[in-house]
Write a protein that holds these residues in place. Structure first.
Motif, PDB file in Angstrom:
ATOM      1  N   ALA A 124       0.844  -1.200   0.000  1.00  0.00           N
ATOM      2  CA  ALA A 124       0.000   0.000   0.000  1.00  0.00           C
ATOM      3  C   ALA A 124       0.874   1.244   0.000  1.00  0.00           C
ATOM      4  N   ILE A 125       0.900   1.920  -1.147  1.00  0.00           N
ATOM      5  CA  ILE A 125       1.675   3.146  -1.318  1.00  0.00           C
ATOM      6  C   ILE A 125       0.757   4.363  -1.268  1.00  0.00           C
ATOM      7  N   LEU A 126      -0.446   4.220  -1.845  1.00  0.00           N
ATOM      8  CA  LEU A 126      -1.380   5.350  -1.953  1.00  0.00           C
ATOM      9  C   LEU A 126      -2.089   5.602  -0.633  1.00  0.00           C
ATOM     10  N   PRO A 127      -2.320   6.876  -0.283  1.00  0.00           N
ATOM     11  CA  PRO A 127      -3.034   7.182   0.967  1.00  0.00           C
ATOM     12  C   PRO A 127      -4.506   6.810   0.878  1.00  0.00           C
ATOM     13  N   TRP A 128      -5.036   6.206   1.937  1.00  0.00           N
ATOM     14  CA  TRP A 128      -6.463   5.859   1.983  1.00  0.00           C
ATOM     15  C   TRP A 128      -7.347   7.078   2.209  1.00  0.00           C
ATOM     16  N   ALA A 129      -6.744   8.208   2.517  1.00  0.00           N
ATOM     17  CA  ALA A 129      -7.535   9.433   2.643  1.00  0.00           C
ATOM     18  C   ALA A 129      -8.045   9.882   1.276  1.00  0.00           C
ATOM     19  N   HIS A 130      -7.586   9.245   0.201  1.00  0.00           N
ATOM     20  CA  HIS A 130      -8.055   9.529  -1.148  1.00  0.00           C
ATOM     21  C   HIS A 130      -8.824   8.319  -1.660  1.00  0.00           C
ATOM     22  N   GLY A 152       0.720  -5.209   2.574  1.00  0.00           N
ATOM     23  CA  GLY A 152       1.743  -4.640   3.445  1.00  0.00           C
ATOM     24  C   GLY A 152       1.704  -3.131   3.329  1.00  0.00           C
ATOM     25  N   LEU A 153       1.873  -2.431   4.437  1.00  0.00           N
ATOM     26  CA  LEU A 153       1.797  -0.969   4.432  1.00  0.00           C
ATOM     27  C   LEU A 153       3.196  -0.390   4.251  1.00  0.00           C
ATOM     28  N   ALA A 154       3.376   0.395   3.187  1.00  0.00           N
ATOM     29  CA  ALA A 154       4.669   1.048   2.964  1.00  0.00           C
ATOM     30  C   ALA A 154       4.976   1.959   4.150  1.00  0.00           C
ATOM     31  N   GLU A 155       6.212   1.906   4.629  1.00  0.00           N
ATOM     32  CA  GLU A 155       6.587   2.731   5.788  1.00  0.00           C
ATOM     33  C   GLU A 155       6.560   4.209   5.428  1.00  0.00           C
ATOM     34  N   SER A 156       7.121   4.556   4.257  1.00  0.00           N
ATOM     35  CA  SER A 156       7.154   5.941   3.800  1.00  0.00           C
ATOM     36  C   SER A 156       7.512   5.941   2.316  1.00  0.00           C
ATOM     37  N   PRO A 157       7.325   7.069   1.635  1.00  0.00           N
ATOM     38  CA  PRO A 157       7.706   7.123   0.214  1.00  0.00           C
ATOM     39  C   PRO A 157       9.182   6.828  -0.030  1.00  0.00           C
ATOM     40  N   THR A 158      10.025   7.121   0.962  1.00  0.00           N
ATOM     41  CA  THR A 158      11.475   6.930   0.773  1.00  0.00           C
ATOM     42  C   THR A 158      11.908   5.477   0.966  1.00  0.00           C
ATOM     43  N   THR A 159      11.031   4.633   1.532  1.00  0.00           N
ATOM     44  CA  THR A 159      11.424   3.236   1.807  1.00  0.00           C
ATOM     45  C   THR A 159      10.744   2.243   0.864  1.00  0.00           C
ATOM     46  N   ILE A 160      10.105   2.734  -0.202  1.00  0.00           N
ATOM     47  CA  ILE A 160       9.318   1.847  -1.076  1.00  0.00           C
ATOM     48  C   ILE A 160      10.170   0.723  -1.649  1.00  0.00           C
ATOM     49  N   GLU A 197      12.846  -0.713  -0.495  1.00  0.00           N
ATOM     50  CA  GLU A 197      13.129  -1.685   0.572  1.00  0.00           C
ATOM     51  C   GLU A 197      11.868  -2.470   0.944  1.00  0.00           C
ATOM     52  N   ASP A 198      10.725  -1.760   1.040  1.00  0.00           N
ATOM     53  CA  ASP A 198       9.466  -2.394   1.445  1.00  0.00           C
ATOM     54  C   ASP A 198       8.997  -3.406   0.407  1.00  0.00           C
ATOM     55  N   ILE A 199       9.218  -3.112  -0.876  1.00  0.00           N
ATOM     56  CA  ILE A 199       8.827  -4.053  -1.936  1.00  0.00           C
ATOM     57  C   ILE A 199       9.563  -5.382  -1.754  1.00  0.00           C
ATOM     58  N   LEU A 200      10.844  -5.315  -1.409  1.00  0.00           N
ATOM     59  CA  LEU A 200      11.624  -6.544  -1.213  1.00  0.00           C
ATOM     60  C   LEU A 200      11.124  -7.344  -0.017  1.00  0.00           C
ATOM     61  N   LYS A 201      10.620  -6.643   1.001  1.00  0.00           N
ATOM     62  CA  LYS A 201      10.121  -7.329   2.210  1.00  0.00           C
ATOM     63  C   LYS A 201       8.749  -7.957   1.954  1.00  0.00           C
ATOM     64  N   VAL A 202       7.865  -7.215   1.293  1.00  0.00           N
ATOM     65  CA  VAL A 202       6.480  -7.665   1.115  1.00  0.00           C
ATOM     66  C   VAL A 202       6.339  -8.595  -0.087  1.00  0.00           C
ATOM     67  N   ARG A 203       7.178  -8.394  -1.105  1.00  0.00           N
ATOM     68  CA  ARG A 203       7.140  -9.177  -2.349  1.00  0.00           C
ATOM     69  C   ARG A 203       5.731  -9.200  -2.950  1.00  0.00           C
ATOM     70  N   PRO A 204       5.240  -8.029  -3.375  1.00  0.00           N
ATOM     71  CA  PRO A 204       3.866  -7.956  -3.886  1.00  0.00           C
ATOM     72  C   PRO A 204       3.692  -8.711  -5.200  1.00  0.00           C
ATOM     73  N   THR A 205       2.461  -9.179  -5.425  1.00  0.00           N
ATOM     74  CA  THR A 205       2.104  -9.749  -6.723  1.00  0.00           C
ATOM     75  C   THR A 205       1.443  -8.694  -7.605  1.00  0.00           C
ATOM     76  N   TRP A 206       1.081  -7.562  -6.999  1.00  0.00           N
ATOM     77  CA  TRP A 206       0.350  -6.511  -7.715  1.00  0.00           C
ATOM     78  C   TRP A 206       0.651  -5.185  -7.031  1.00  0.00           C
ATOM     79  N   LEU A 207       0.727  -4.111  -7.825  1.00  0.00           N
ATOM     80  CA  LEU A 207       0.907  -2.772  -7.261  1.00  0.00           C
ATOM     81  C   LEU A 207      -0.199  -1.854  -7.758  1.00  0.00           C
ATOM     82  N   VAL A 208      -0.630  -0.966  -6.887  1.00  0.00           N
ATOM     83  CA  VAL A 208      -1.570   0.100  -7.254  1.00  0.00           C
ATOM     84  C   VAL A 208      -0.835   1.398  -6.956  1.00  0.00           C
ATOM     85  N   ALA A 209      -0.552   2.173  -7.997  1.00  0.00           N
ATOM     86  CA  ALA A 209       0.349   3.317  -7.792  1.00  0.00           C
ATOM     87  C   ALA A 209       0.033   4.432  -8.779  1.00  0.00           C
TER      88      ALA A 209
END
Length: 600
Positions: free
Chosen positions: A219-225, A244-252, A254-266
């Protein structure tokens, strides 16, 4: 008014509870801990906390139509607060943590929030004084506190005295999402349970492969939108996926490697940065690595072009197989190694970059929508797409092109949308609602577009942002700006030229690129200082001009440039919360310097 048939579930309470029942033991939400690892909670665990908080809200008197607010970034408690509110037939009002205090005040008062959850104590300290002059604000609770005054205390209230959830009608309001207010006060967009649920179900029909095995997203996009809510949160809930919730825009990365997504919404910016980063790296390394990268890219491109003609080539296939194994596979591994594809919205993908990702084996599907349409209007599907378009209308939605509001003879017009995705209106703003909702229920988007013979939608501009040059020719600045930002030197750009002899461009450089340039030259000092150098300005201007030639008319390409040493940010009021440019604000603040470009 049109009437529409909705698929089931037609509300967010059923959508959530059906998934809790069906996927109770599956992991649902992952949050990074202090060690940098992701900790996961299951659908069942989240469901129990939603039940508890719903009981607590009932104790606090939250009933049908009452507003419950939250000031928090994406987090587990955001989901719990939202679905507890829906189960009381309340209206959920999300706000950003990185927001101006006066904007919080306006939204809290305008939406008449009764119960407010805030993430941290420091936000509470700013909000607490509002209770003296906003009579509807009865309770404020801190998520990261314990004991009295905490969200946990409200959950404990409900656990001791549970209440069942209530079923909303499709037309009941689920949430108010406040648009950014680039001019005037923010507008509260009234979105119903039917708006959200129909949009979620329609979007999932475009990607049947997501239903075949457990989907995982970051999850990269804010749910406030609405894009983050509908396109990811509610969709993942519906199919029993994990997020998995991205920690911040600067850690994406690193976070992708941890979560190993099958799909991205960005959004395109995410993919543009990956693309720019890849080319910057191979250009720095040079040698055999650069040669192999270029071979892989060119072989993939040639293979695609031949396939479009129904042809194949043994040498090209061998080069592609080699390039895929030693170049593309490493890139896919850096993106977690499981990515099947991605959905991109909020701005158009550059076709060249889109084709690169398709060739890489990670197709990116362009979509189109807006907050007022919940948000999806059109989407490229995994089984039906055209690069350069934003896809075909989603299920139960109709797109009409109104040519009466553009210049005579134009092949495009304003995009008008009909369907169960169209908002119920702007909260307490009937006049502004009437400006955009047609008498027969269509939503005037303010965007220009055209439909091809197969119903694929192409965005051609923004009606409010287009302008004429002195020679009478129309310019659509957003498209120019997006392409200018693909030049490696450029971080942000604004094009201007209304009633002027030619366009000019305001440029915010990419300071990381400037820093690397300075290192190569043996220069020291802050990168912001180097933008004052004439040789740098001339290089950037030349690269921008060359990048636009052949794709834009000579009259569209900027002739003069203004270089800034400070980027456009939320803090300086130049960007909206969704990182879109506040064009009028930028132009107003810089107009003296822009005028000087024409005078020089």
């Amino acid at each position: 008014m049109h009437s529409y048939t909705l698929d089931k579930p037609d509300n967010l309470v059923d959508l959530f509870e059906e998934s809790v029942s069906r996927y109770g033991g599956r992991r649902f939400l992952g949050t990074k801990n202090k060690n940098g690892d992701y900790e996961w909670v299951t659908f069942g665990e989240v469901g129990r906390r939603v039940d508890n908080l719903r009981g607590g809200l009932a104790k606090l008197g939250v009933d049908k139509g009452d507003a419950v607010g939250i000031i928090a970034n994406n987090r587990l408690e955001w989901v719990i607060a939202a679905f507890a509110t829906y189960g009381r037939l309340g209206r959920f009002v999300p706000m950003y943590e990185a927001e101006l205090t006066q904007t919080w005040r306006y939204i809290i008062a305008d939406s008449e929030i009764k119960v407010l959850f805030v993430s941290r104590r420091d936000i509470y300290e700013k909000i607490a004084p509002f209770q003296t002059d906003i009579p509807t604000l009865k309770h404020i609770f801190v998520i990261e506190d314990t004991g009295e005054g905490s969200m946990a205390a409200v959950e404990a209230l409900g656990e001791a005295d549970p209440v069942p959830s209530r079923r909303p009608d499709p037309d009941d309001i689920a949430g108010l999402i406040y648009t950014s207010g680039t001019t005037g006060d923010p507008k509260g967009v009234l979105l119903s349970h039917g708006n959200f649920s129909s949009n979620t179900l329609a979007g999932l029909k475009k990607y049947p492969e997501l239903l075949e095995k457990e989907a995982v997203t970051l999850a990269i996009l804010p749910w406030a939108h609405s894009y983050g809510q509908t396109g990811e949160l509610y969709a993942i809930i519906r199919i029993g996926g994990a997020m998995g919730l991205a920690e911040s825009p600067t850690t994406i990365a690193e976070d992708i490697l941890k979560v190993r997504p099958t799909w991205l919404v960005a959004v395109p910016r995410v993919f543009n940065r990956i693309y720019d980063g890849l080319w910057a790296r191979v250009n720095r390394e040079g040698g055999i690595k650069k040669a192999l990268f270029i071979m892989a890219v060119e072989a993939a491109k040639r293979k695609r072009e031949l396939a479009a003609e129904g042809k194949t080539c043994l040498v090209t296939n061998l080069k592609y197989t080699l390039g895929d194994r030693i170049v593309f596979q490493k890139i896919r591994d850096r993106l977690g190694g499981r990515l099947m594809g991605a959905m991109s919205g909020s701005a158009a993908m550059n076709p060249e970059i889109a084709r690169f990702f398709f060739d890489l084996g990670i197709p990116i599907y362009d979509c189109y929508g807006m907050t007022e349409t919940s948000p999806a209007v059109a989407m490229n599907a995994s089984y039906s797409y055209r690069i350069g378009s934003v896809g075909q209308a989603i299920d139960k939605v109709k797109i009409v092109i109104d040519s009466s509001v553009v210049e005579e003879g134009a092949q495009d017009g304003e995009i008008v949308v009909y369907g169960p995705n169209v908002m119920k209106g702007y909260h307490k703003k009937p006049d502004q609602t009437r400006e955009v909702i047609t008498p027969d229920g269509g939503m005037r988007t303010g965007d220009r577009g055209r439909l091809d013979e197969d119903g694929f939608l192409y965005i051609t501009g923004r009606i409010k942002e287009q302008y004429k040059l002195e020679n009478g020719k129309f310019v659509f600045p957003a498209a120019l700006e997006e392409d200018i930002c693909l030049v490696p030197w450029v971080q942000q750009a604004v094009v201007y030229g209304e009633n002027r002899p030619y366009n000019v461009c305001v440029v915010v450089p990419d300071f990381e690129v400037l820093r690397r340039w300075a290192e190569e030259k043996g220069l020291t000092g802050p990168p912001e200082a180097f933008i004052e150098r004439r040789d740098i300005q001339e290089t950037i201007a030349r690269d921008i001009t060359e990048s636009l030639k052949g794709r834009y008319g000579g009259y569209e390409i900027p002739k003069r440039f203004l270089f800034l040493s400070e980027p456009f940010t939320l803090d300086n009021g130049m960007l909206t919360q969704t990182m879109k440019l506040k064009r009028k604000v930028v132009l107003t603040r810089l107009m003296d310097r822009i005028e000087a470009l024409y005078a020089s």
